[in-house]
Enzyme design. Structure first.
Site, PDB file in Angstrom:
ATOM      1  N   ASN A  12       1.108  -1.053  -0.011  1.00  0.00           N
ATOM      2  CA  ASN A  12       0.194  -0.229   0.297  1.00  0.00           C
ATOM      3  C   ASN A  12       1.114   1.270   0.441  1.00  0.00           C
ATOM      4  O   ASN A  12       1.485   1.643   1.170  1.00  0.00           O
ATOM      5  CB  ASN A  12      -0.611  -0.196   1.508  1.00  0.00           C
ATOM      6  CG  ASN A  12      -1.627   0.998   1.473  1.00  0.00           C
ATOM      7  OD1 ASN A  12      -0.968   2.428   0.533  1.00  0.00           O
ATOM      8  ND2 ASN A  12      -2.981   1.197   2.037  1.00  0.00           N
ATOM      9  N   ARG A  43      -2.724  -1.757  -3.664  1.00  0.00           N
ATOM     10  CA  ARG A  43      -4.080  -0.747  -2.948  1.00  0.00           C
ATOM     11  C   ARG A  43      -3.916  -0.350  -4.198  1.00  0.00           C
ATOM     12  O   ARG A  43      -2.916   0.311  -4.351  1.00  0.00           O
ATOM     13  CB  ARG A  43      -3.730  -0.579  -1.862  1.00  0.00           C
ATOM     14  CG  ARG A  43      -4.969   0.460  -1.823  1.00  0.00           C
ATOM     15  CD  ARG A  43      -4.787   1.219  -0.080  1.00  0.00           C
ATOM     16  NE  ARG A  43      -5.652   1.769  -0.164  1.00  0.00           N
ATOM     17  CZ  ARG A  43      -5.933   2.709   1.374  1.00  0.00           C
ATOM     18  NH1 ARG A  43      -5.016   3.130   1.915  1.00  0.00           N
ATOM     19  NH2 ARG A  43      -6.396   3.829   1.301  1.00  0.00           N
ATOM     20  N   HIS A  96     -11.935   4.557   0.181  1.00  0.00           N
ATOM     21  CA  HIS A  96     -11.593   3.538   1.186  1.00  0.00           C
ATOM     22  C   HIS A  96     -12.568   1.688   1.093  1.00  0.00           C
ATOM     23  O   HIS A  96     -13.140   0.699   2.629  1.00  0.00           O
ATOM     24  CB  HIS A  96     -12.086   3.771   2.759  1.00  0.00           C
ATOM     25  CG  HIS A  96     -10.915   5.170   2.909  1.00  0.00           C
ATOM     26  ND1 HIS A  96     -11.956   6.188   3.423  1.00  0.00           N
ATOM     27  CD2 HIS A  96     -10.337   5.492   3.071  1.00  0.00           C
ATOM     28  CE1 HIS A  96     -11.084   7.139   3.930  1.00  0.00           C
ATOM     29  NE2 HIS A  96      -9.600   7.257   3.758  1.00  0.00           N
ATOM     30  N   ARG A 155      -6.723  16.895   5.023  1.00  0.00           N
ATOM     31  CA  ARG A 155      -7.594  17.638   4.782  1.00  0.00           C
ATOM     32  C   ARG A 155      -9.200  18.493   4.570  1.00  0.00           C
ATOM     33  O   ARG A 155      -9.681  18.004   5.424  1.00  0.00           O
ATOM     34  CB  ARG A 155      -8.154  16.167   3.369  1.00  0.00           C
ATOM     35  CG  ARG A 155      -6.728  15.843   1.848  1.00  0.00           C
ATOM     36  CD  ARG A 155      -7.812  14.344   1.565  1.00  0.00           C
ATOM     37  NE  ARG A 155      -6.933  13.388   2.194  1.00  0.00           N
ATOM     38  CZ  ARG A 155      -6.922  11.900   1.939  1.00  0.00           C
ATOM     39  NH1 ARG A 155      -8.216  11.893   1.781  1.00  0.00           N
ATOM     40  NH2 ARG A 155      -6.197  10.621   2.649  1.00  0.00           N
ATOM     41  N   GLU A 200      -6.891  -3.898   5.781  1.00  0.00           N
ATOM     42  CA  GLU A 200      -7.078  -4.125   3.977  1.00  0.00           C
ATOM     43  C   GLU A 200      -5.998  -5.001   3.888  1.00  0.00           C
ATOM     44  O   GLU A 200      -6.207  -5.319   2.348  1.00  0.00           O
ATOM     45  CB  GLU A 200      -6.439  -2.316   3.938  1.00  0.00           C
ATOM     46  CG  GLU A 200      -7.753  -1.672   3.989  1.00  0.00           C
ATOM     47  CD  GLU A 200      -7.309   0.013   4.241  1.00  0.00           C
ATOM     48  OE1 GLU A 200      -6.388   0.097   5.444  1.00  0.00           O
ATOM     49  OE2 GLU A 200      -7.809   0.860   4.011  1.00  0.00           O
TER      50      GLU A 200
END
Ligand code: ADP
Length: 389
Positions: free
Chosen positions: A9, A91, A179, A239, A375
């Site tokens: 990732n 990913r 996500h 963000r 993940e």
């Protein structure tokens, strides 16, 4: 030689690696943080979560993403000499309209995914760099791309669209949602251990450095707080989250800011960092006595609360909430702020269970769960499935 699957990732300033056996037992995890900065650091943990020994590293070992990957792989190799890597799963943040399932990387696919970079300029190029670096490191080994957008590709039209002229939708200006690998994991965990809840209406809050909310109906994503880019919805570490587009017009017209400057503002200087003026890190904010830190946390919690209400409306009711991600799994304070005054929706927290980060923390009709996401195992699982291992 034991055959193993590696997962990668590759983010803008971090790198996460996972090492699994073919039967998906986790062997090790690696995490390199703050790539490109002096404080860059690597952590490796074994299957029991205990730290693995770290090799001596050169001063420029983490200067770039490619260097960090090389360093981390060398460390893994030193600890797992007897392993044969038979697949590398990646990913990839954006699969666009056409890539709705994990698939083997080919030169044509890399070109196609590079064309999506303008949709995710701060993530996609790093993901692709990770793929290229892994191809160099493991020549001939199949590489599998797993998309963060894929889990949301079945959204109904109203969750997929912005009210712009149709031509923009056709060009790909849509609500993609992200996500997805994390939501995929939570969905599979619910299917396995909470089948009744899985069949119902669940809101999942993935709250980490990036944050979003996903509405699951019968295990399928029907809406996401993230939309076209990784900027929409909830405020995040750095963000902004949802913003009136008029603010961007104002910044351009009145402040004379260009695209690059606005991008820097919205992706890197806003969110918890911008509001607090202190940090993007929840732990630092929780420890701070500065009122701006408390205000930043309060805004984050308020927007999550609003989004849960909106998702409950989209789902036609609510049976459960799942918190995951670094903040969702660990911050009792944030979960408590989110769930305060939510009795109207059937949400109430068991304060003691919440304080202990217990798996089940709800005390009313709506079940409230804390489920650590994973993940990496979703990527490893996908690699195994694509390659029929
Ligand atoms: P990433 O999106 O980089 O994978 P994580 O899911 O690791 O991010 O989440 C990082 C966030 O989780 C940071 O804001 C960090 O402060 C927060 N976090 C981690 N542990 C705790 C904790 N014990 N209490 C509060 N926040 C935490």
């Amino acid at each position: 030689m034991t055959r193993a699957i590696l997962t990668l990732n590759s983010g803008s300033s971090s790198l996460k690696l996972g090492l699994f056996t073919e039967s998906l037992e986790m062997l090790a995890m690696g995490h390199v943080d703050r790539i490109g900065r002096r404080e860059a650091a690597m952590k490796l943990t074994g299957s029991n979560g205990a730290p693995l020994p770290l090799p001596e590293t050169a001063p420029d070992a983490f200067a770039t993403n490619a260097a960090a990957l090389k360093t981390a792989l060398a460390a893994f190799r030193a600890d797992f000499e007897q392993l044969e890597i038979v697949a590398v799963g990646h990913r990839v943040v954006h699969g666009g309209i056409n890539h709705a399932a994990p698939e083997e990387v080919t030169p044509a696919l890399i070109k196609d995914l590079a064309r999506l970079a303008p949709f995710a300029p701060l993530h996609q190029p790093h993901n692709l760099a990770g793929i290229r670096a892994a191809i160099d490191a493991f020549p001939g080994v199949p590489q599998i791309a797993c998309y963060d957008t894929a889990f949301h590709r079945g959204h109904p039209f109203v969750s997929d669209v912005y009210a712009l002229p149709r031509a923009y939708y056709d060009k790909g200006v849509r609500r993609y949602g992200f996500h997805g690998l994390s939501y995929d994991y939570i969905e599979s965990a619910l299917a396995r251990s909470e089948p009744d809840l899985h069949a119902g209406r669940v809101v999942v809050a993935h709250l980490g450095s990036g944050a979003s909310i996903c509405a699951l109906k019968g295990g399928k994503s029907i809406a996401s707080s993230l939309g076209f880019s990784a900027l929409d919805g909830l405020p995040m570490g750095t963000r902004s989250g949802e913003l009136d587009p008029g603010v961007v017009l104002y910044l351009m017209d009145q402040e004379g800011m260009g695209a690059a400057e606005i991008s820097d503002l919205l992706y890197k200087k806003s969110g918890l960092l911008g509001l607090s003026g202190i940090s993007n890190d929840m732990r630092t904010l929780e420890a701070s006595e500065d009122p701006h830190a408390a205000q930043a946390i309060a805004y984050f919690a308020f927007r999550i609360k609003r989004e849960i209400g909106a998702m409950a409306a989209a789902l036609g009711g609510l049976d459960g909430i799942v918190f995951c991600g670094g903040i969702g799994e660990n911050s009792a304070r944030l979960r408590a702020e989110v769930c305060t005054d939510m009795a109207w929706l059937g949400i109430d927290l068991d304060a003691e269970a919440n304080a202990q980060n217990a798996r089940e923390i709800g005390a009313d009709r709506v079940r409230v769960l804390v489920i650590p996401t994973n993940e990496e195992i979703i990527i490893a699982r996908a690699a195994r499935k694509v390659l029929c291992l």
